[in-house]
Design a protein around this motif. Sequence first.
Motif, PDB file in Angstrom:
ATOM      1  N   SER A   1       0.809  -1.225   0.000  1.00 34.55           N
ATOM      2  CA  SER A   1       0.000   0.000   0.000  1.00 34.55           C
ATOM      3  C   SER A   1       0.844   1.276   0.000  1.00 34.55           C
ATOM      4  O   SER A   1       0.302   2.373  -0.123  1.00 34.55           O
ATOM      5  N   ASP A   2       2.168   1.143   0.118  1.00 33.20           N
ATOM      6  CA  ASP A   2       3.038   2.315   0.199  1.00 33.20           C
ATOM      7  C   ASP A   2       2.940   3.199  -1.039  1.00 33.20           C
ATOM      8  O   ASP A   2       2.616   2.730  -2.138  1.00 33.20           O
ATOM      9  N   ILE A   3       3.291   4.472  -0.841  1.00 34.48           N
ATOM     10  CA  ILE A   3       3.456   5.402  -1.948  1.00 34.48           C
ATOM     11  C   ILE A   3       4.609   4.853  -2.776  1.00 34.48           C
ATOM     12  O   ILE A   3       5.672   4.534  -2.238  1.00 34.48           O
ATOM     13  N   LYS A   4       4.421   4.731  -4.088  1.00 36.71           N
ATOM     14  CA  LYS A   4       5.417   4.073  -4.936  1.00 36.71           C
ATOM     15  C   LYS A   4       6.571   4.979  -5.325  1.00 36.71           C
ATOM     16  O   LYS A   4       7.696   4.520  -5.502  1.00 36.71           O
ATOM     17  N   TRP A   5       6.310   6.283  -5.511  1.00 36.29           N
ATOM     18  CA  TRP A   5       7.361   7.196  -5.942  1.00 36.29           C
ATOM     19  C   TRP A   5       6.816   8.608  -5.838  1.00 36.29           C
ATOM     20  O   TRP A   5       5.616   8.815  -5.647  1.00 36.29           O
ATOM     21  N   ASN A   6       7.698   9.585  -5.990  1.00 33.76           N
ATOM     22  CA  ASN A   6       7.280  10.987  -5.991  1.00 33.76           C
ATOM     23  C   ASN A   6       6.099  11.200  -6.939  1.00 33.76           C
ATOM     24  O   ASN A   6       6.003  10.540  -7.961  1.00 33.76           O
ATOM     25  N   PHE A   7       5.272  12.126  -6.595  1.00 31.98           N
ATOM     26  CA  PHE A   7       4.164  12.577  -7.422  1.00 31.98           C
ATOM     27  C   PHE A   7       2.996  11.605  -7.498  1.00 31.98           C
ATOM     28  O   PHE A   7       2.142  11.743  -8.368  1.00 31.98           O
ATOM     29  N   GLU A   8       2.938  10.630  -6.597  1.00 31.55           N
ATOM     30  CA  GLU A   8       1.697   9.877  -6.467  1.00 31.55           C
ATOM     31  C   GLU A   8       0.667  10.866  -5.928  1.00 31.55           C
ATOM     32  O   GLU A   8       0.989  11.730  -5.126  1.00 31.55           O
ATOM     33  N   LYS A   9      -0.560  10.750  -6.378  1.00 29.63           N
ATOM     34  CA  LYS A   9      -1.571  11.749  -6.047  1.00 29.63           C
ATOM     35  C   LYS A   9      -2.793  11.113  -5.419  1.00 29.63           C
ATOM     36  O   LYS A   9      -3.135   9.979  -5.732  1.00 29.63           O
ATOM     37  N   PHE A  10      -3.472  11.893  -4.561  1.00 35.11           N
ATOM     38  CA  PHE A  10      -4.729  11.505  -3.948  1.00 35.11           C
ATOM     39  C   PHE A  10      -5.730  12.631  -4.162  1.00 35.11           C
ATOM     40  O   PHE A  10      -5.358  13.803  -4.133  1.00 35.11           O
ATOM     41  N   LEU A  11      -6.991  12.271  -4.340  1.00 28.12           N
ATOM     42  CA  LEU A  11      -8.078  13.241  -4.347  1.00 28.12           C
ATOM     43  C   LEU A  11      -8.907  12.982  -3.102  1.00 28.12           C
ATOM     44  O   LEU A  11      -9.338  11.848  -2.858  1.00 28.12           O
ATOM     45  N   VAL A  12      -9.093  14.031  -2.306  1.00 31.45           N
ATOM     46  CA  VAL A  12      -9.866  13.935  -1.067  1.00 31.45           C
ATOM     47  C   VAL A  12     -11.072  14.846  -1.215  1.00 31.45           C
ATOM     48  O   VAL A  12     -10.939  16.001  -1.620  1.00 31.45           O
ATOM     49  N   GLY A  13     -12.249  14.314  -0.900  1.00 30.51           N
ATOM     50  CA  GLY A  13     -13.470  15.092  -1.017  1.00 30.51           C
ATOM     51  C   GLY A  13     -13.585  16.149   0.065  1.00 30.51           C
ATOM     52  O   GLY A  13     -12.815  16.163   1.034  1.00 30.51           O
ATOM     53  N   PRO A  14     -14.562  17.044  -0.077  1.00 28.56           N
ATOM     54  CA  PRO A  14     -14.744  18.114   0.904  1.00 28.56           C
ATOM     55  C   PRO A  14     -15.104  17.602   2.296  1.00 28.56           C
ATOM     56  O   PRO A  14     -14.929  18.304   3.285  1.00 28.56           O
ATOM     57  N   ASP A  15     -15.549  16.346   2.370  1.00 32.86           N
ATOM     58  CA  ASP A  15     -15.868  15.746   3.662  1.00 32.86           C
ATOM     59  C   ASP A  15     -14.649  15.105   4.320  1.00 32.86           C
ATOM     60  O   ASP A  15     -14.748  14.522   5.396  1.00 32.86           O
ATOM     61  N   GLY A  16     -13.488  15.191   3.653  1.00 34.06           N
ATOM     62  CA  GLY A  16     -12.261  14.628   4.198  1.00 34.06           C
ATOM     63  C   GLY A  16     -12.033  13.171   3.844  1.00 34.06           C
ATOM     64  O   GLY A  16     -11.044  12.574   4.274  1.00 34.06           O
ATOM     65  N   LYS A  17     -12.919  12.590   3.051  1.00 33.15           N
ATOM     66  CA  LYS A  17     -12.765  11.187   2.665  1.00 33.15           C
ATOM     67  C   LYS A  17     -12.015  11.073   1.344  1.00 33.15           C
ATOM     68  O   LYS A  17     -12.378  11.721   0.363  1.00 33.15           O
ATOM     69  N   PRO A  18     -10.973  10.237   1.304  1.00 32.32           N
ATOM     70  CA  PRO A  18     -10.248  10.016   0.052  1.00 32.32           C
ATOM     71  C   PRO A  18     -11.162   9.401  -1.004  1.00 32.32           C
ATOM     72  O   PRO A  18     -11.969   8.517  -0.714  1.00 32.32           O
ATOM     73  N   VAL A  19     -11.026   9.899  -2.234  1.00 35.60           N
ATOM     74  CA  VAL A  19     -11.887   9.486  -3.340  1.00 35.60           C
ATOM     75  C   VAL A  19     -11.116   8.675  -4.372  1.00 35.60           C
ATOM     76  O   VAL A  19     -11.600   7.669  -4.866  1.00 35.60           O
ATOM     77  N   MET A  20      -9.922   9.129  -4.729  1.00 32.99           N
ATOM     78  CA  MET A  20      -9.121   8.490  -5.772  1.00 32.99           C
ATOM     79  C   MET A  20      -7.641   8.567  -5.407  1.00 32.99           C
ATOM     80  O   MET A  20      -7.232   9.418  -4.625  1.00 32.99           O
ATOM     81  N   ARG A  21      -6.901   7.679  -6.067  1.00 33.48           N
ATOM     82  CA  ARG A  21      -5.443   7.640  -5.907  1.00 33.48           C
ATOM     83  C   ARG A  21      -4.851   7.315  -7.265  1.00 33.48           C
ATOM     84  O   ARG A  21      -5.359   6.445  -7.971  1.00 33.48           O
ATOM     85  N   TRP A  22      -3.798   8.046  -7.649  1.00 31.69           N
ATOM     86  CA  TRP A  22      -3.174   7.838  -8.952  1.00 31.69           C
ATOM     87  C   TRP A  22      -1.716   7.456  -8.806  1.00 31.69           C
ATOM     88  O   TRP A  22      -0.986   8.017  -7.997  1.00 31.69           O
ATOM     89  N   HIS A  23      -1.284   6.527  -9.648  1.00 31.08           N
ATOM     90  CA  HIS A  23       0.119   6.124  -9.740  1.00 31.08           C
ATOM     91  C   HIS A  23       0.944   7.337 -10.163  1.00 31.08           C
ATOM     92  O   HIS A  23       0.465   8.185 -10.918  1.00 31.08           O
ATOM     93  N   PRO A  24       2.206   7.437  -9.708  1.00 29.22           N
ATOM     94  CA  PRO A  24       3.012   8.612 -10.049  1.00 29.22           C
ATOM     95  C   PRO A  24       3.276   8.776 -11.547  1.00 29.22           C
ATOM     96  O   PRO A  24       3.537   9.884 -12.001  1.00 29.22           O
ATOM     97  N   SER A  25       3.187   7.709 -12.327  1.00 28.66           N
ATOM     98  CA  SER A  25       3.485   7.819 -13.759  1.00 28.66           C
ATOM     99  C   SER A  25       2.253   8.119 -14.606  1.00 28.66           C
ATOM    100  O   SER A  25       2.371   8.257 -15.820  1.00 28.66           O
ATOM    101  N   ILE A  26       1.084   8.239 -13.983  1.00 27.93           N
ATOM    102  CA  ILE A  26      -0.143   8.486 -14.749  1.00 27.93           C
ATOM    103  C   ILE A  26      -0.055   9.845 -15.438  1.00 27.93           C
ATOM    104  O   ILE A  26       0.468  10.801 -14.881  1.00 27.93           O
ATOM    105  N   ASN A  27      -0.538   9.909 -16.649  1.00 29.10           N
ATOM    106  CA  ASN A  27      -0.523  11.162 -17.394  1.00 29.10           C
ATOM    107  C   ASN A  27      -1.404  12.181 -16.685  1.00 29.10           C
ATOM    108  O   ASN A  27      -2.535  11.875 -16.299  1.00 29.10           O
TER     109      ASN A  27
END
Length: 138
Positions: free
Chosen positions: A90-116
Amino acid sequence: MNPLGLTILGFPCNQFGKQEPGQRHEILPALKHVRPGNGFVPNFLLFEKGDVNGENEQKVYTFLKNSCPPVGDNFGNPTDRLFWQPLKISDIKWNFEKFLVGPDGKPVMRWHPSINISIVKADIQRYLLEQYTRDVFD
């Protein structure tokens, strides 16, 4: 924060190839004058440097990683690139991995660091549109 309510947060970390060795007071000047340089000043909130993986990871990353599925099942060749123990899927794989967190504070999405970045942008726009539509029609 932009007009749509999106706020971008940056969390410097030195666990990936030792690419952020600077002290707290050195990070912004290094961005501005070295890498990427040319007077670059981030237009997002930049937090203090800390660990995102391992025994001393910041609690926000423990929460994020426990809330979203991993973005991959391997680390490539971690020798002399990854600086924490123990490695977990579950670790962060590399720099620039991204998360989207909703306004309620709940994580919504997670992207690999190499995603366009265009895919990340499209996903965020879709999410914001869904939230706007839900708010208007509920």
